[in-house]
Write a protein that holds these residues in place. Sequence first.
Motif, PDB file in Angstrom:
ATOM      1  N   SER A 163      -7.143  -5.722  -9.992  1.00 36.69           N
ATOM      2  CA  SER A 163      -7.525  -4.746 -10.589  1.00 36.69           C
ATOM      3  C   SER A 163      -5.975  -4.547 -10.547  1.00 36.69           C
ATOM      4  O   SER A 163      -5.679  -3.022 -10.366  1.00 36.69           O
ATOM      5  N   LEU A 164      -4.751  -5.179 -10.301  1.00 38.90           N
ATOM      6  CA  LEU A 164      -3.013  -4.843 -10.555  1.00 38.90           C
ATOM      7  C   LEU A 164      -3.123  -3.840 -11.271  1.00 38.90           C
ATOM      8  O   LEU A 164      -2.893  -4.133 -12.856  1.00 38.90           O
ATOM      9  N   PRO A 165      -2.110  -2.907 -11.933  1.00 38.69           N
ATOM     10  CA  PRO A 165      -1.249  -2.387 -12.578  1.00 38.69           C
ATOM     11  C   PRO A 165      -0.274  -3.106 -13.269  1.00 38.69           C
ATOM     12  O   PRO A 165       0.924  -3.056 -12.959  1.00 38.69           O
TER      13      PRO A 165
ATOM     14  N   THR B  74       1.185  -1.374  -0.138  1.00 41.45           N
ATOM     15  CA  THR B  74       0.030  -0.373   0.142  1.00 41.45           C
ATOM     16  C   THR B  74       1.222   0.896  -0.476  1.00 41.45           C
ATOM     17  O   THR B  74       1.912   1.597   0.579  1.00 41.45           O
ATOM     18  N   PRO B  75       0.896   2.399  -1.021  1.00 50.46           N
ATOM     19  CA  PRO B  75      -0.185   1.942  -2.028  1.00 50.46           C
ATOM     20  C   PRO B  75      -0.037   1.290  -3.342  1.00 50.46           C
ATOM     21  O   PRO B  75       1.143   1.454  -3.671  1.00 50.46           O
ATOM     22  N   VAL B  76      -0.518   0.473  -4.235  1.00 51.12           N
ATOM     23  CA  VAL B  76      -0.220  -0.561  -5.241  1.00 51.12           C
ATOM     24  C   VAL B  76       1.110   0.103  -5.816  1.00 51.12           C
ATOM     25  O   VAL B  76       0.445   1.017  -7.009  1.00 51.12           O
TER      26      VAL B  76
ATOM     27  N   ARG C 121      -2.824 -10.668 -16.912  1.00 52.04           N
ATOM     28  CA  ARG C 121      -4.083 -10.794 -17.310  1.00 52.04           C
ATOM     29  C   ARG C 121      -4.946 -10.923 -15.508  1.00 52.04           C
ATOM     30  O   ARG C 121      -6.251 -10.667 -15.286  1.00 52.04           O
ATOM     31  N   SER C 122      -4.468 -11.811 -15.054  1.00 56.54           N
ATOM     32  CA  SER C 122      -5.481 -12.631 -14.641  1.00 56.54           C
ATOM     33  C   SER C 122      -4.744 -11.490 -12.785  1.00 56.54           C
ATOM     34  O   SER C 122      -6.331 -11.381 -12.303  1.00 56.54           O
ATOM     35  N   ALA C 123      -3.916 -11.040 -12.820  1.00 54.95           N
ATOM     36  CA  ALA C 123      -3.863 -10.014 -11.588  1.00 54.95           C
ATOM     37  C   ALA C 123      -5.173  -9.054 -12.060  1.00 54.95           C
ATOM     38  O   ALA C 123      -5.798  -7.865 -10.859  1.00 54.95           O
ATOM     39  N   ARG C 124      -5.062  -8.203 -13.005  1.00 53.78           N
ATOM     40  CA  ARG C 124      -5.536  -7.394 -13.511  1.00 53.78           C
ATOM     41  C   ARG C 124      -7.095  -7.724 -13.397  1.00 53.78           C
ATOM     42  O   ARG C 124      -8.062  -6.751 -12.817  1.00 53.78           O
TER      43      ARG C 124
END
Length: 325
Positions: free
Chosen positions: A41-43, A11-13, A34-37
């Motif tokens: 919603s990971l950048p 935190t923050p990501v 792709r799965s993390a996004r």
Amino acid sequence: LALVQIQAATTPVPKMWMLTIGSAAHEGSWGLARSARAEASLPVHCIDGAATAALEQLQALAEPEAMLRAAACLVPRLVGAREGAHATIVPAASAHLVTGGTGGLGLLTARWLSQRGAARALALVSRSGVLARITAGDWAGVRATEVQTRVQRCDTAEVAHVGRLVAHVAASAVWHAAGVLADGVLPGQTAEALARVYAPKAHGAWALHGAFGTAVVRTHALFSSVAALLGGAGQANYSAANTCLDALASRLRACARASTSVQWGAWAEVGMAARGAAAERTERMAAMEAASGLARIGLGQGLGALHAAVLPQAPSLVGVVPVQW
């Protein structure tokens, strides 16, 4: 996997960039991203290309994925595929090898081939070599034809096992439908679960490729997943493994060899999403699909799409999923 988990817990990501340099061996990382996004919603951004060029593009790149080739920056886009005219897939005298052949989708493929008269012989391969009771209807459909069919035991993750299998089965068509699930949210994913999912799917595909060597394979279909296309919440390992199939198909096609990777969505009546799942998991999957504008594939839809996907003029990568976007 560990780096993405660290990113998710920070935190923050922070932003993360994954750099690959033209190797299909790294494609699984793109599926993981792709799965993390999709799940958190990971950048996470993925770039494939020379390191110097990639570093120059990092800050300016607005896309989550890009491939740098010469002076071009290529980004993925979905393009509608048109179904081709009906034609025989492979000469009727050929033998077909179906991995995951005792599972729902593998056995459905075998039944479809046998009823179309596209196969003289079928080898249905699985790790157990045992037919599940739920697949009795499809098995009866295969046996009702004149196609010579045998069920064989083989662990597709084991190179030696696959080598012996290919030497014994003179196949000119391969349908790689083997796979297992080990779903779990991103923080709970483990290297062991990743390896378990990779074994039949990614390692199996490469073992088959190596065993056939330079032999002529007229049809080479890899059964991938929509999780590799869009990312899958709770399916980071499955997305990563299937993205390896997509990369292999693209690599083989670039070498003028037959190969298509079919990114299947969930089927309504067959496949891992439809069989043996607890009611709670089934309801959760249905809710996620509806929220994403995805629907289940009907039997007629799926078989029609399969036929179109393996025609010679089809692209190397085909996504099959009903959408409402």
